[in-house]
Design a protein around this motif. Structure first.
Motif, PDB file in Angstrom:
ATOM      1  N   VAL A 102       0.728  -1.133   0.141  1.00  7.32           N
ATOM      2  CA  VAL A 102       0.099   0.129  -0.074  1.00  7.32           C
ATOM      3  C   VAL A 102       0.818   0.978  -0.081  1.00  7.32           C
ATOM      4  N   ARG A 103       0.749   2.117  -1.111  1.00  6.51           N
ATOM      5  CA  ARG A 103       1.762   3.196  -1.323  1.00  6.51           C
ATOM      6  C   ARG A 103       1.014   4.329  -1.433  1.00  6.51           C
ATOM      7  N   ALA A 104       1.662   5.570  -1.548  1.00  8.04           N
ATOM      8  CA  ALA A 104       1.130   6.946  -1.877  1.00  8.04           C
ATOM      9  C   ALA A 104       1.943   7.440  -3.096  1.00  8.04           C
ATOM     10  N   GLU A 105       1.339   8.157  -3.903  1.00  6.58           N
ATOM     11  CA  GLU A 105       1.931   8.943  -5.068  1.00  6.58           C
ATOM     12  C   GLU A 105       1.237  10.298  -5.529  1.00  6.58           C
ATOM     13  N   ASN A 106       2.066  11.304  -6.021  1.00  5.61           N
ATOM     14  CA  ASN A 106       1.657  12.411  -6.227  1.00  5.61           C
ATOM     15  C   ASN A 106       0.803  13.145  -4.935  1.00  5.61           C
ATOM     16  N   ILE A 107       1.835  13.333  -4.043  1.00  5.28           N
ATOM     17  CA  ILE A 107       1.502  14.014  -2.663  1.00  5.28           C
ATOM     18  C   ILE A 107       1.679  15.291  -2.614  1.00  5.28           C
ATOM     19  N   ARG A 108       0.600  15.957  -2.624  1.00  5.23           N
ATOM     20  CA  ARG A 108       0.662  17.511  -2.342  1.00  5.23           C
ATOM     21  C   ARG A 108       0.148  18.065  -1.066  1.00  5.23           C
ATOM     22  N   LEU A 109       1.230  18.561  -0.285  1.00  2.00           N
ATOM     23  CA  LEU A 109       1.117  19.379   1.061  1.00  2.00           C
ATOM     24  C   LEU A 109       0.620  20.604   1.191  1.00  2.00           C
ATOM     25  N   SER A 110      -0.335  21.112   2.008  1.00  2.00           N
ATOM     26  CA  SER A 110      -0.858  22.306   2.119  1.00  2.00           C
ATOM     27  C   SER A 110      -1.013  22.549   3.812  1.00  2.00           C
ATOM     28  N   GLU A 111      -0.947  23.858   4.119  1.00  2.00           N
ATOM     29  CA  GLU A 111      -1.566  24.229   5.391  1.00  2.00           C
ATOM     30  C   GLU A 111      -3.092  23.591   5.547  1.00  2.00           C
ATOM     31  N   GLY A 112      -3.906  23.638   4.645  1.00  2.82           N
ATOM     32  CA  GLY A 112      -5.273  23.307   4.880  1.00  2.82           C
ATOM     33  C   GLY A 112      -5.378  21.821   4.738  1.00  2.82           C
ATOM     34  N   GLY A 113      -4.331  20.895   4.436  1.00  6.72           N
ATOM     35  CA  GLY A 113      -4.865  19.568   4.292  1.00  6.72           C
ATOM     36  C   GLY A 113      -3.805  18.945   3.181  1.00  6.72           C
ATOM     37  N   THR A 114      -4.206  17.750   2.667  1.00  6.11           N
ATOM     38  CA  THR A 114      -3.227  16.975   1.711  1.00  6.11           C
ATOM     39  C   THR A 114      -3.837  16.335   0.596  1.00  6.11           C
ATOM     40  N   GLU A 115      -3.425  16.575  -0.383  1.00  2.00           N
ATOM     41  CA  GLU A 115      -4.149  15.571  -1.378  1.00  2.00           C
ATOM     42  C   GLU A 115      -3.117  14.638  -2.026  1.00  2.00           C
ATOM     43  N   LEU A 116      -3.444  13.203  -2.187  1.00  2.00           N
ATOM     44  CA  LEU A 116      -2.442  12.217  -2.618  1.00  2.00           C
ATOM     45  C   LEU A 116      -3.389  11.241  -3.345  1.00  2.00           C
ATOM     46  N   ASP A 117      -2.607  10.232  -4.069  1.00  2.00           N
ATOM     47  CA  ASP A 117      -3.084   9.159  -4.752  1.00  2.00           C
ATOM     48  C   ASP A 117      -2.916   7.944  -3.765  1.00  2.00           C
ATOM     49  N   ILE A 118      -3.722   6.910  -3.453  1.00  2.00           N
ATOM     50  CA  ILE A 118      -3.387   5.929  -2.586  1.00  2.00           C
ATOM     51  C   ILE A 118      -3.608   4.733  -3.611  1.00  2.00           C
ATOM     52  N   LEU A 119      -2.467   4.001  -3.592  1.00  2.00           N
ATOM     53  CA  LEU A 119      -2.594   2.522  -4.391  1.00  2.00           C
ATOM     54  C   LEU A 119      -2.658   1.468  -3.389  1.00  2.00           C
ATOM     55  N   ALA A 120      -3.534   0.755  -3.453  1.00  2.00           N
ATOM     56  CA  ALA A 120      -3.866  -0.123  -2.291  1.00  2.00           C
ATOM     57  C   ALA A 120      -4.025  -1.546  -2.814  1.00  2.00           C
ATOM     58  N   GLY A 121      -2.965  -1.943  -3.622  1.00  2.00           N
ATOM     59  CA  GLY A 121      -2.985  -3.334  -4.118  1.00  2.00           C
ATOM     60  C   GLY A 121      -4.035  -3.809  -4.751  1.00  2.00           C
ATOM     61  N   LYS A 122      -4.598  -4.931  -4.375  1.00  2.00           N
ATOM     62  CA  LYS A 122      -5.800  -5.619  -4.755  1.00  2.00           C
ATOM     63  C   LYS A 122      -7.022  -4.601  -4.640  1.00  2.00           C
ATOM     64  N   LEU A 123      -6.957  -3.607  -3.931  1.00  2.00           N
ATOM     65  CA  LEU A 123      -8.142  -2.759  -3.693  1.00  2.00           C
ATOM     66  C   LEU A 123      -8.402  -1.776  -5.077  1.00  2.00           C
ATOM     67  N   GLY A 124      -7.114  -1.542  -5.468  1.00  2.00           N
ATOM     68  CA  GLY A 124      -7.096  -0.268  -6.655  1.00  2.00           C
ATOM     69  C   GLY A 124      -6.609   0.858  -5.986  1.00  2.00           C
ATOM     70  N   SER A 125      -6.945   1.882  -6.838  1.00  2.00           N
ATOM     71  CA  SER A 125      -6.129   3.165  -6.197  1.00  2.00           C
ATOM     72  C   SER A 125      -7.457   4.123  -6.380  1.00  2.00           C
ATOM     73  N   ALA A 126      -7.007   5.301  -5.412  1.00  2.00           N
ATOM     74  CA  ALA A 126      -7.918   6.667  -5.350  1.00  2.00           C
ATOM     75  C   ALA A 126      -7.267   7.654  -5.287  1.00  2.00           C
ATOM     76  N   ASN A 127      -7.687   8.821  -5.522  1.00  2.00           N
ATOM     77  CA  ASN A 127      -7.349  10.231  -5.431  1.00  2.00           C
ATOM     78  C   ASN A 127      -8.115  10.723  -4.018  1.00  2.00           C
ATOM     79  N   VAL A 128      -7.270  11.092  -3.123  1.00  2.00           N
ATOM     80  CA  VAL A 128      -7.859  11.502  -1.833  1.00  2.00           C
ATOM     81  C   VAL A 128      -7.437  13.026  -1.473  1.00  2.00           C
ATOM     82  N   SER A 129      -8.468  13.723  -1.062  1.00  2.00           N
ATOM     83  CA  SER A 129      -8.146  15.099  -0.707  1.00  2.00           C
ATOM     84  C   SER A 129      -8.738  14.961   0.777  1.00  2.00           C
ATOM     85  N   THR A 130      -7.824  15.132   1.758  1.00  2.00           N
ATOM     86  CA  THR A 130      -8.190  15.127   3.264  1.00  2.00           C
ATOM     87  C   THR A 130      -7.675  16.460   4.112  1.00  2.00           C
TER      88      THR A 130
END
Length: 514
Positions: free
Chosen positions: A291-319
């Motif tokens: 399980v890994r992350a790519e395209n990590i973008r950090l800011s004072e308001g949060g984080t955006e990243l792509d999570i690649l979770a093996g057999k579960l697939g991947s998702a772009n997440v904004s948190t």
């Protein structure tokens, strides 16, 4: 209970009080039916097994535990004087009157026995739940909250045991006095979760709890090891022992349980060569992680990243979670649930709606032109993570208020002083929880790590330090108040005084017109 397992040495089942001598130590393999017969014979139940002699009532069973500060064997006489039926001990207690000595069962390890008793009287609650355990130096609490949020969001109601609070029934919250409670209390919590219809439990597990066998008999479906860095060396003595004690969590994995390791932490990764995992999932930023992350973008308001979770697939997440260290916490939570039957959308939705954990980069909301955060960072690694996270996000100055707790590992104090002064524009050293140590001495030890720096000052009173940081902050600055996080108290000597960093900072900002 595995067939043939040695639970503890016992006399015959006509116990108590019958035998040929003051003590008997007959090594026998106790089968499950005999264990239940013994429990029935001496009336073990969930209310009458005590490890605190002060709480003993007539008919109770006293289990003498060797603690770090006190040895329960020193209180066996007191337990009998208060009416204990029997006492489980690891050795003879020769000062007892003759009529009491016949009521002592000697066992090899009272902690292991207590685990078996707790599991028995609470009907083995961990077997009826999906249990997720999390250990590591940093990130435990946030990872526990993340797993809980993902499970609950996916329609699998879960209970929570953490440093911040414990939730077993509905939304009822109980303040935690320690990261991981004792065996009887932990089993009680799990039992309450089952009664409330919970399907899962997420438990934060400290290194002290593992070394002290406070999770004996608790089966884990997933055991997460977030990271390791110097901490609690006053207790564990060295990093080798600290790692060994932390890795004990994997002994509690169920038959088909999953070990979860941070592949980017060299010491944690090394466990792959020394631990026999039923199943293993890794997480990290490298391509070798499950399980890994790519395209990590950090800011004072949060984080955006792509999570690649093996057999579960991947998702772009904004948190709303801030910082690279929280990227690892999110990956750890996703890895813990890789074999749970959930899908990537469950993980994405929970991460995107997740509110920061109390006291973990917890923003103090105000109209001030600068930002203020409260964080629990009380280890060198945690403080460095938080400050490195906020440094590039600061358009102005980075200001830090922190101290170190008394009666705890003193070796980290100068290290934390060095880290703070190297990464910040201004540092105010202050009191944390001095406990029985002199606050001035703790501050002197922190100051030893400040080499050729003139960007720090000392304000012993914590409220003065917080006020000083806020009054000098300007537009674009970030103020980090570190060390106590969610705690709403300050321990000074033998007094516990109300003190909440977020509450104090908020009141001061309002007083300043913000």
């Amino acid at each position: 209970m595995p067939e043939g397992r040695t639970l503890f040495p016992v006399p015959d089942l006509s116990w108590p009080g019958e035998g040929t001598g003051a003590y008997e130590r007959i090594e026998v393999e106790v089968m499950e039916d005999k264990v239940r017969a013994l429990f029935k014979k001496i009336s073990f139940d969930r209310n009458n097994v005590k490890t605190d002699s002060r709480k003993i009532k007539p008919g109770d069973v006293f289990v003498a535990i060797r603690g770090t500060a006190r040895d329960g064997h020193d209180y066996v006489r007191e337990a009998f004087e208060k009416g204990a039926l029997i006492s489980l001990c690891e050795h003879e207690v020769p000062v007892l009157p003759g009529e009491c000595r016949g009521k002592v069962v000697i066992v090899e390890d009272t902690r292991i026995v207590l685990g078996d008793i707790a599991r028995e009287v609470f009907d083995d609650p961990s077997s009826a739940l999906s249990v997720y355990g999390v250990t590591g130096t940093n990130g435990k609490t946030t990872t526990v909250f993340l797993i809980d949020a993902i499970l609950s969001g996916a329609g699998r109601p879960s209970g929570l045991v953490s440093t911040v609070f414990t939730r077993t029934r509905g939304e009822t919250l109980d303040r935690s006095s320690m990261t991981t409670p004792g065996l009887m209390k932990l089993n009680r919590f799990l039992s309450e979760m089952i009664s409330d219809g919970k399907r899962a439990a997420v438990v934060e597990i400290s290194s002290h709890a593992l070394d002290q066998k406070r999770i004996c008999g608790i089966g884990l479906d997933s055991a997460v090891f977030t990271n390791i860095s110097p901490e609690h060396l006053d207790y564990h003595k060295d990093m080798k022992t600290y790692l060994k004690d932390k890795s004990l969590i994997f002994n509690n994995l169920k038959k088909n349980g999953t070990g979860v390791l941070n592949l980017d932490d060299p010491m944690v990764r090394g466990l792959m060569d020394t631990v026999d995992f039923p199943d293993l999932v890794t997480f990290g930023l490298g391509k070798d992680a499950d399980v890994r992350a790519e395209n990590i973008r950090l800011s004072e308001g949060g984080t955006e990243l792509d999570i690649l979770a093996g057999k579960l697939g991947s998702a772009n997440v904004s948190t709303r979670l801030i910082g690279r260290h929280n990227v690892y916490n999110m990956l750890a939570a996703a890895a813990a649930l890789l074999n749970s039957g959930l899908d990537i959308e469950n993980i994405k939705e929970a991460l995107e709606t997740f509110s920061p954990v109390p006291g973990r980069l917890d923003a103090v909301v105000s109209r001030a032109p600068f930002s203020v955060f409260v964080d629990y960072a009380h280890t060198p690694n945690a403080l460095e993570n938080v400050l490195q996270c906020m440094r590039p996000l600061t358009s102005g100055k980075l200001i830090c208020v922190f101290g170190c707790g008394g009666d705890r590992d003193w070796t980290k104090r100068p290290v934390m002083g060095r880290i703070a002064c190297e990464l910040c524009d201004r540092v105010i050293l202050t009191s944390d929880n001095p406990r029985t140590e002199e606050p001035e001495e703790i501050l002197r030890q922190i100051e030893k790590g400040v080499l050729n720096k003139n960007n720090y000052s000392i304000m012993k009173k914590r409220s003065d330090a917080i006020q000083g940081s806020l009054k000098t902050a300007e537009k674009g600055d970030i103020v980090i108040i570190a060390g106590k996080g969610h705690e709403d108290y300050q321990i000074m000597g033998d007094k516990v005084l109300h003190f909440d960093d977020k509450e104090v900072a908020g009141e001061m900002l309002r007083g300043m017109g913000y």
